[in-house]
Design a protein around this motif. Structure first.
Motif, PDB file in Angstrom:
ATOM      1  N   LEU A 387       0.825  -1.211   0.000  1.00 42.28           N
ATOM      2  CA  LEU A 387       0.000   0.000   0.000  1.00 42.28           C
ATOM      3  C   LEU A 387       0.858   1.259   0.000  1.00 42.28           C
ATOM      4  N   ALA A 388       1.968   1.227   0.713  1.00 40.60           N
ATOM      5  CA  ALA A 388       2.867   2.388   0.759  1.00 40.60           C
ATOM      6  C   ALA A 388       4.196   1.924   1.323  1.00 40.60           C
ATOM      7  N   SER A 389       5.251   2.625   1.004  1.00 39.05           N
ATOM      8  CA  SER A 389       6.570   2.295   1.532  1.00 39.05           C
ATOM      9  C   SER A 389       7.101   3.506   2.267  1.00 39.05           C
ATOM     10  N   VAL A 390       7.517   3.317   3.499  1.00 37.34           N
ATOM     11  CA  VAL A 390       8.089   4.400   4.302  1.00 37.34           C
ATOM     12  C   VAL A 390       9.422   3.923   4.850  1.00 37.34           C
ATOM     13  N   THR A 413      -3.709  11.213   4.872  1.00 37.73           N
ATOM     14  CA  THR A 413      -2.383  10.841   5.386  1.00 37.73           C
ATOM     15  C   THR A 413      -2.505  10.122   6.725  1.00 37.73           C
ATOM     16  N   LEU A 414      -1.535   9.271   7.004  1.00 40.38           N
ATOM     17  CA  LEU A 414      -1.413   8.571   8.287  1.00 40.38           C
ATOM     18  C   LEU A 414      -0.070   8.935   8.879  1.00 40.38           C
ATOM     19  N   ASP A 415      -0.110   9.396  10.090  1.00 37.59           N
ATOM     20  CA  ASP A 415       1.132   9.767  10.767  1.00 37.59           C
ATOM     21  C   ASP A 415       1.575   8.602  11.644  1.00 37.59           C
ATOM     22  N   ILE A 416       2.647   7.918  11.264  1.00 37.45           N
ATOM     23  CA  ILE A 416       3.147   6.772  12.014  1.00 37.45           C
ATOM     24  C   ILE A 416       3.813   7.293  13.281  1.00 37.45           C
ATOM     25  N   VAL A 417       3.349   6.799  14.411  1.00 35.71           N
ATOM     26  CA  VAL A 417       3.861   7.285  15.687  1.00 35.71           C
ATOM     27  C   VAL A 417       4.719   6.247  16.408  1.00 35.71           C
ATOM     28  N   ALA A 418       4.624   4.966  15.999  1.00 34.10           N
ATOM     29  CA  ALA A 418       5.430   3.941  16.665  1.00 34.10           C
ATOM     30  C   ALA A 418       5.539   2.709  15.784  1.00 34.10           C
ATOM     31  N   ALA A 419       6.689   2.039  15.930  1.00 29.44           N
ATOM     32  CA  ALA A 419       6.905   0.748  15.271  1.00 29.44           C
ATOM     33  C   ALA A 419       7.098  -0.291  16.371  1.00 29.44           C
TER      34      ALA A 419
END
Length: 436
Positions: A387-390, A413-419
């Protein structure tokens, strides 16, 4: 020495075949009528229970029981258990023991009389609080070797205390082995030499005799001989040819009653009773209307998911231990699945590893739905489009999975806050949810 058995031990929930693991049948052979007398007496006791722990003494009238009343005795413990009163003594039993009306208490009963063989067990009823059956042989006062079979059943005046015991006993005097062998040989020779009775009616080509041939006559003769042998001794489990559905049920119930009453405490008796139930089930298939009538009369409902449960309820009684009824029904279901022929269930159980328990285990295993093999969710996700690459700094190796926690931002947009890369359980759950 008396062989004593509890008539109601099946209510304790013990293992079926452990309870009947006596192996071969006892050597005693009193005969079918004597055995049936005990079954009828026990069934009469059960019919008087009416949901109580013990039948009420007010419901018992030994003098009016023409069947086994003359072979019975009623003991009254209301004044103490040390020397109970003989409240009733049947005429046949009184005559056999040579007793008159002056004998009114247990202490007055002659020690070598037949009545003493019955009354010797009354304390065991008090201890076990359940019916007790026994059988043995002894030399009576007249010097004859006598074989007997007895049953003692508790009664109560207040539904709690055992203050009366009702006993039924049957007997026969034995001849010596040589005389018995001669009698057996003479009877067998008479059966072989007896001429067949010819049919009086003419044989019509298209009438009532059509289709009957010598083979049918031989089968009829075999059936008669089998029935005669059955009447002469204990039930041997041989199929009864041409018996009606009601007759098959009655025969099965009589055999099952011996199991319920522990009349002959052995695995063979249990297998024979199940064999009779199996034969009855086959008969019921051929007469569905008659079978339904029997169910309606007994107040037993058909169970589509467990078709053999009504069969075993009819044979063993709906009040029999539910766990055992379920196991017996499972045995019959497996026998039907395996195509066991009429009269063949006993041999089938004998040859099956583990006996009844083994058959139940095998049938339940066949009923279990096939379990799905566990799947790896990564197989389903491997072909999913990206779906997307970051670019995020994680410690996960290439090709492995990590859970990203994102917060919805402006627009799409989706703001990634944690992995989250250190919780394998969470990662696997997320993968399975995505794969489904």
């Amino acid at each position: 020495m008396d062989n004593v058995r509890g008539f109601d031990e099946d209510r304790t929930g013990t293992d079926d075949e452990a309870a009947y693991a006596g192996g071969a049948e006892p050597a005693l052979d009193i005969g079918s009528d004597e055995r049936r007398m005990h079954v009828r007496a026990y069934n009469h006791w059960v019919s008087l229970l009416r949901g109580r722990a013990y039948p009420s003494i007010e419901d018992l009238d030994p003098a009016s029981i023409a069947d086994f009343g003359p072979h019975s005795v009623l003991l009254d413990f209301s004044r103490g258990i040390e020397d109970p009163i003989i409240a009733f003594l049947g005429s046949a039993l009184r005559e056999e023991c040579g007793l008159d009306s002056s004998v009114t208490q247990i202490s007055q009963v002659p020690s070598r009389s037949l009545l003493s063989r019955l009354t010797d067990h009354y304390l065991q009823i008090i201890a076990n609080r359940a019916p007790i059956g026994f059988e043995a042989e002894f030399v009576a006062t007249r010097g004859h070797n006598t074989m007997y079979r007895g049953i003692l059943m508790p009664f109560s005046s207040d539904e709690d205390t055992i203050d009366f015991i009702y006993g039924v006993i049957n007997w026969k005097e034995l001849v010596d082995a040589e005389t018995q062998a001669k009698l057996d040989a003479e009877v067998a020779e008479s059966v072989r030499a007896a001429p067949r009775t010819p049919a009086n009616a003419p044989v019509w080509a298209d009438g009532p005799s059509a289709g009957f041939d010598d083979a049918d006559s031989a089968a009829d003769a075999e059936s008669v001989e089998s029935d005669t042998a059955s009447d002469a001794g204990a039930d041997d489990g041989t199929p009864v040819l041409g018996a009606s559905l009601s007759d098959q049920l009655m025969l099965a119930q009589q055999t099952a009653a011996a199991v319920r009453a522990h009349d002959t405490r052995s695995r063979a008796t249990l297998y024979r009773a199940l064999g009779r139930a199996h034969d009855f089930a086959a008969c019921a298939d051929a007469d569905p209307a008659g079978y339904q009538a029997l169910l309606d009369k007994a107040g037993i409902a058909v169970q589509l998911r467990a078709p053999m449960t009504p069969i075993v309820k009819l044979v063993f009684g709906p009040d029999y231990d539910k766990t055992r009824l379920t196991e017996f029904a499972t045995v019959l279901s497996h026998a039907r699945r395996e195509g066991v022929a009429t009269g063949g269930l006993g041999a089938f159980l004998d040859g099956f590893e583990g006996g009844i328990k083994g058959v139940v285990k095998a049938e339940r295993a066949l009923r279990q739905p096939a379990s799905k093999a566990p799947t790896d969710p990564s197989d389903a996700l491997r072909s999913r489009p990206t779906l997307a690459s970051v670019s995020i700094d994680t410690h996960v190796a290439r090709g492995d999975y990590v859970v990203l926690l994102a917060r919805a931002g402006a627009g799409d947009t989706l703001d990634i806050v944690a992995a989250i890369d250190d919780d394998s359980v969470l990662t696997h759950r997320a993968m399975r949810a995505a794969a489904d």
